[in-house]
Write a protein that holds these residues in place. Structure first.
Motif, PDB file in Angstrom:
ATOM      1  N   TYR A   1      -7.430   8.325  -0.445  1.00 52.53           N
ATOM      2  CA  TYR A   1      -7.887   7.335  -1.439  1.00 52.53           C
ATOM      3  C   TYR A   1      -7.237   5.974  -1.161  1.00 52.53           C
ATOM      4  O   TYR A   1      -7.908   4.943  -1.158  1.00 52.53           O
ATOM      5  CB  TYR A   1      -7.514   7.844  -2.836  1.00 52.53           C
ATOM      6  CG  TYR A   1      -7.809   6.853  -3.936  1.00 52.53           C
ATOM      7  CD1 TYR A   1      -9.093   6.765  -4.475  1.00 52.53           C
ATOM      8  CD2 TYR A   1      -6.813   5.999  -4.421  1.00 52.53           C
ATOM      9  CE1 TYR A   1      -9.369   5.837  -5.475  1.00 52.53           C
ATOM     10  CE2 TYR A   1      -7.087   5.086  -5.406  1.00 52.53           C
ATOM     11  CZ  TYR A   1      -8.356   5.011  -5.932  1.00 52.53           C
ATOM     12  OH  TYR A   1      -8.635   4.085  -6.915  1.00 52.53           O
ATOM     13  N   CYS A   2      -5.936   5.987  -0.912  1.00 56.79           N
ATOM     14  CA  CYS A   2      -5.216   4.716  -0.683  1.00 56.79           C
ATOM     15  C   CYS A   2      -5.678   4.064   0.612  1.00 56.79           C
ATOM     16  O   CYS A   2      -5.844   2.849   0.673  1.00 56.79           O
ATOM     17  CB  CYS A   2      -3.704   4.959  -0.651  1.00 56.79           C
ATOM     18  SG  CYS A   2      -3.071   5.367  -2.282  1.00 56.79           S
TER      19      CYS A   2
ATOM     20  N   TYR B   1       2.270   1.912  -3.341  1.00 58.85           N
ATOM     21  CA  TYR B   1       1.240   2.404  -4.275  1.00 58.85           C
ATOM     22  C   TYR B   1       0.963   3.888  -4.025  1.00 58.85           C
ATOM     23  O   TYR B   1       0.912   4.685  -4.964  1.00 58.85           O
ATOM     24  CB  TYR B   1      -0.040   1.582  -4.120  1.00 58.85           C
ATOM     25  CG  TYR B   1      -1.114   1.936  -5.121  1.00 58.85           C
ATOM     26  CD1 TYR B   1      -0.803   2.172  -6.452  1.00 58.85           C
ATOM     27  CD2 TYR B   1      -2.447   2.045  -4.745  1.00 58.85           C
ATOM     28  CE1 TYR B   1      -1.787   2.497  -7.391  1.00 58.85           C
ATOM     29  CE2 TYR B   1      -3.437   2.363  -5.673  1.00 58.85           C
ATOM     30  CZ  TYR B   1      -3.105   2.595  -6.992  1.00 58.85           C
ATOM     31  OH  TYR B   1      -4.080   2.922  -7.906  1.00 58.85           O
ATOM     32  N   ARG B   2       0.821   4.252  -2.747  1.00 63.05           N
ATOM     33  CA  ARG B   2       0.578   5.665  -2.399  1.00 63.05           C
ATOM     34  C   ARG B   2       1.714   6.543  -2.937  1.00 63.05           C
ATOM     35  O   ARG B   2       1.483   7.557  -3.593  1.00 63.05           O
ATOM     36  CB  ARG B   2       0.477   5.777  -0.871  1.00 63.05           C
ATOM     37  CG  ARG B   2       0.271   7.180  -0.362  1.00 63.05           C
ATOM     38  CD  ARG B   2       0.699   7.283   1.076  1.00 63.05           C
ATOM     39  NE  ARG B   2       2.110   6.950   1.213  1.00 63.05           N
ATOM     40  CZ  ARG B   2       2.688   6.497   2.333  1.00 63.05           C
ATOM     41  NH1 ARG B   2       1.978   6.311   3.404  1.00 63.05           N
ATOM     42  NH2 ARG B   2       3.986   6.231   2.361  1.00 63.05           N
TER      43      ARG B   2
ATOM     44  N   GLU C   1      -5.338  -0.895 -11.558  1.00 66.08           N
ATOM     45  CA  GLU C   1      -6.184  -1.135 -10.375  1.00 66.08           C
ATOM     46  C   GLU C   1      -7.595  -1.473 -10.838  1.00 66.08           C
ATOM     47  O   GLU C   1      -8.194  -0.725 -11.604  1.00 66.08           O
ATOM     48  CB  GLU C   1      -6.198   0.129  -9.513  1.00 66.08           C
ATOM     49  CG  GLU C   1      -7.109  -0.014  -8.303  1.00 66.08           C
ATOM     50  CD  GLU C   1      -7.202   1.260  -7.458  1.00 66.08           C
ATOM     51  OE1 GLU C   1      -6.270   2.103  -7.504  1.00 66.08           O
ATOM     52  OE2 GLU C   1      -8.223   1.406  -6.763  1.00 66.08           O
TER      53      GLU C   1
ATOM     54  N   LEU D   1       0.814  -1.221   0.000  1.00 67.29           N
ATOM     55  CA  LEU D   1       0.000   0.000   0.000  1.00 67.29           C
ATOM     56  C   LEU D   1       0.850   1.276   0.000  1.00 67.29           C
ATOM     57  O   LEU D   1       0.565   2.216  -0.747  1.00 67.29           O
ATOM     58  CB  LEU D   1      -0.950  -0.015   1.210  1.00 67.29           C
ATOM     59  CG  LEU D   1      -1.921   1.159   1.258  1.00 67.29           C
ATOM     60  CD1 LEU D   1      -2.836   1.171   0.043  1.00 67.29           C
ATOM     61  CD2 LEU D   1      -2.761   1.119   2.523  1.00 67.29           C
TER      62      LEU D   1
ATOM     63  N   ILE E   1      -8.851   1.910   0.257  1.00 71.55           N
ATOM     64  CA  ILE E   1      -8.923   0.745  -0.648  1.00 71.55           C
ATOM     65  C   ILE E   1      -9.418  -0.484   0.114  1.00 71.55           C
ATOM     66  O   ILE E   1      -8.904  -0.811   1.182  1.00 71.55           O
ATOM     67  CB  ILE E   1      -7.535   0.454  -1.272  1.00 71.55           C
ATOM     68  CG1 ILE E   1      -7.178   1.573  -2.254  1.00 71.55           C
ATOM     69  CG2 ILE E   1      -7.515  -0.901  -1.971  1.00 71.55           C
ATOM     70  CD1 ILE E   1      -5.761   1.511  -2.784  1.00 71.55           C
TER      71      ILE E   1
END
Ligand SMILES: CC(C)(COP(=O)(O)OP(=O)(O)OC[C@H]1O[C@@H](n2cnc3c(N)ncnc32)[C@H](O)[C@@H]1OP(=O)(O)O)[C@@H](O)C(=O)NCCC(=O)NCCS
Length: 188
Positions: free
Chosen positions: A43-44, A15-16, A68, A12, A47
């Protein structure tokens, strides 16, 4: 080395950080609207990994591209919404197509039958990719909606996903070894 693999909840933060490295224009294109750093962090955090599949592309150990796929089995059974991001400096080199190709296999094997993708009318590159994967495009209210239909899974698609996972594991190991410290010179 370039490694494609499915992302896990432990990815995570990577991704952020990847989304935070997108330029303002690319963020706008990715989310079809403005997103501040705080909004991306939120937003992250939001998820739901039970209903989200992600495939990432790591270049020399750094996450540079992600597809995604969000599903909502109760509301839209068999459907998923796809979004893609590739960092500036890594675009137009096949990474976007690479993550999409792999996530199509995973989605198919999870019996997702249709992927929907929303992009800006000006986003010719994204539209070219949707066409390449035999999707169709429709413009609606200043945006383009791409739809890609997927067949039912079969032995080949299951094998393909297993091969992709195996390749990711082996490449990941090579990547770690090649990124390690230089070996000590042998004693004379
Ligand atoms: C759109 C995006 C995902 C594409 O990924 P990418 O890695 O740059 O794209 P690829 O290199 O895999 O493929 C680009 C394709 O577009 C084609 N292309 C490039 N510029 C183009 C243009 N101006 N017009 C038409 N086609 C174009 C390329 O020829 C290539 O097609 P090919 O593989 O058949 O030759 C990436 O640029 C990105 O992240 N942009 C910002 C976020 C975004 O727009 N997300 C999409 C909305 S969710």
């Amino acid at each position: 080395m370039t490694v494609y693999r499915k992302l896990l909840p432990t990815d995570l933060n990577a991704y952020r950080d990847h989304l935070l490295r997108l330029s303002a224009n690319d963020r706008y294109a990715r989310f079809c609207g403005f997103k501040t750093d705080e909004a991306i962090v939120g937003y992250c955090r939001g998820i739901d990994w039970r209903f989200t599949i992600m495939v990432g592309c790591f270049v020399r150990g750094e996450l540079r591209a992600v597809a995604e796929l969000r599903t909502e089995p109760k509301v839209w059974p068999g459907e998923g919404e796809l979004a893609v991001s590739v960092e500036p400096g890594f675009q137009n080199q096949g990474l976007g197509s690479g993550v999409i190709q792999r996530i199509l296999t995973v989605a198919r094997n999870r019996t997702v039958r249709r992927l929907v993708l929303i992009c800006l009318i000006s986003n010719r590159r994204m539209q070219a990719i949707v066409r390449k994967f035999l999707g169709n495009l429709e413009s609606e209210c200043g945006e383009v909606i791409g739809r890609i239909e997927l067949p039912w899974p079969n032995q080949m698609s299951l094998l393909q996903e297993a091969l992709d996972s195996g390749t990711a594991m082996v490449n990941g190991m090579f990547d770690q070894w090649s990124g390690g410290p230089e070996p000590e010179p042998a004693a004379a």
